[in-house]
Enzyme design. Sequence first.
Site, short mmCIF file in Angstrom:
data_model
loop_
_atom_site.label_atom_id
_atom_site.label_comp_id
_atom_site.label_asym_id
_atom_site.label_seq_id
_atom_site.Cartn_x
_atom_site.Cartn_y
_atom_site.Cartn_z
N LYS A 221 0.77 -1.06 0.12
CA LYS A 221 0.10 0.16 -0.05
C LYS A 221 1.05 1.21 0.04
CE LYS A 221 -4.41 -2.15 1.61
NZ LYS A 221 -5.37 -2.22 2.70
N ARG A 255 -3.04 -10.08 5.70
CA ARG A 255 -3.53 -9.94 4.20
C ARG A 255 -2.45 -9.47 3.47
NH1 ARG A 255 -5.71 -6.59 0.59
NH2 ARG A 255 -7.29 -7.28 -0.96
C1 7PM Z 1 -5.90 -0.20 -4.92
C2 7PM Z 1 -6.01 0.22 -3.40
C3 7PM Z 1 -5.92 -1.59 -4.98
C4 7PM Z 1 -6.07 -0.65 -2.24
C5 7PM Z 1 -6.24 -2.51 -3.96
C6 7PM Z 1 -6.27 -1.81 -2.68
C7 7PM Z 1 -8.12 -4.53 2.28
C8 7PM Z 1 -9.07 -5.15 1.76
C9 7PM Z 1 -8.20 -4.21 0.16
C10 7PM Z 1 -7.66 -4.42 3.62
C11 7PM Z 1 -9.24 -5.87 4.11
C12 7PM Z 1 -5.50 -3.84 -1.60
C13 7PM Z 1 -6.52 -2.91 -1.37
N1 7PM Z 1 -7.52 -3.85 1.25
N2 7PM Z 1 -9.67 -6.08 2.83
N3 7PM Z 1 -9.29 -5.18 0.58
N4 7PM Z 1 -8.40 -5.28 4.58
N5 7PM Z 1 -9.97 -6.61 4.95
O1 7PM Z 1 -4.52 -3.34 -1.38
O2 7PM Z 1 -6.89 -3.66 4.14
O3 7PM Z 1 -5.63 -4.84 -1.89
S1 7PM Z 1 -8.24 -3.62 -1.45
#
Ligand code: 7PM
Length: 280
Positions: A221, A255
Amino acid sequence: MKLTYKNKQLDLSDPQIMGILNITPDSFSDGGKFNQFNDAMDHVQSMIMAGATIIDIGGESTRPGAAEVSLNDELNRVIPLIKAIRENFDVWISLDTNKTAVMIAGIEAGIDIVNDIRALQDDDALEVVANANIPVCIMHMKGQPRTMQNNPQYHDVLQEVCDFLQQRIDVCIAAGINKRNIIIDPGFGFGKTIEHNYHLLAHFKHFHQFGVPVLAGMSRKSMITKLLGKPTSEAIVGSVVCATLAAQQGAQIIRVHDVVATQDALRVLKATQINELFAL
Ligand code: 7PM
């Protein structure tokens, strides 16, 4: 602590790795259908071999800044994969969606965890999860994905995130969701500056006050890429350090994209906790 669903149990006394499954936009809907599907299945297999016990599948609808995905596109993207993973692997499957219709289809297709960045605020989502008696991860987000990174402000970010999670836990329980099925997540990167994210990570242990498992998602991130001034391809070390710091503070589920590197870090961490040494 453990998660239970149908006749399965997931022991959370050691942190569990949730591997993020990449799904390319437009997968399965065009000529690249077969290859994309097989790439995804290979990716699942390699994450399991590397130590992931949960696979998180998302149809991109929840991604900050991402274009809205239609219900049909999201279903076409995730449901065939869920069925194939269910048939071929012994692994927990979580489905990253905020749409009740997708949750229903996912539950029918065999998912084990609903992972909702909107914490079950869609119509009927609480009822669907309560009736299915399925584990659910509820996450904090400030604002809406499209605009949430546009100057987020808090008086006290830790307090505000905890207040929100407490409220949603109460709402879930009032709707008939078993507390044993609830997982919470502070939502790194969702309406938070770099400073907010690192403050939450520094104080991560406070999230145990609710008595439910805590999930941490920081992998690749912007709290890492922006801090280091590097692209996501060079964010593995930073991501693994974040994962390790969360695990050291008791995060039950981490995750991540990079399962091999994270598993190495968690084994090193575990060795400092003595027991591992007897297993050598
Ligand atoms: C762009 C920005 C693409 C952010 C993808 C993301 C989380 C999640 C995501 C989290 C839980 C990513 C995020 N982040 N579900 N889904 N916790 N529970 O980095 O931090 O995959 S999407």
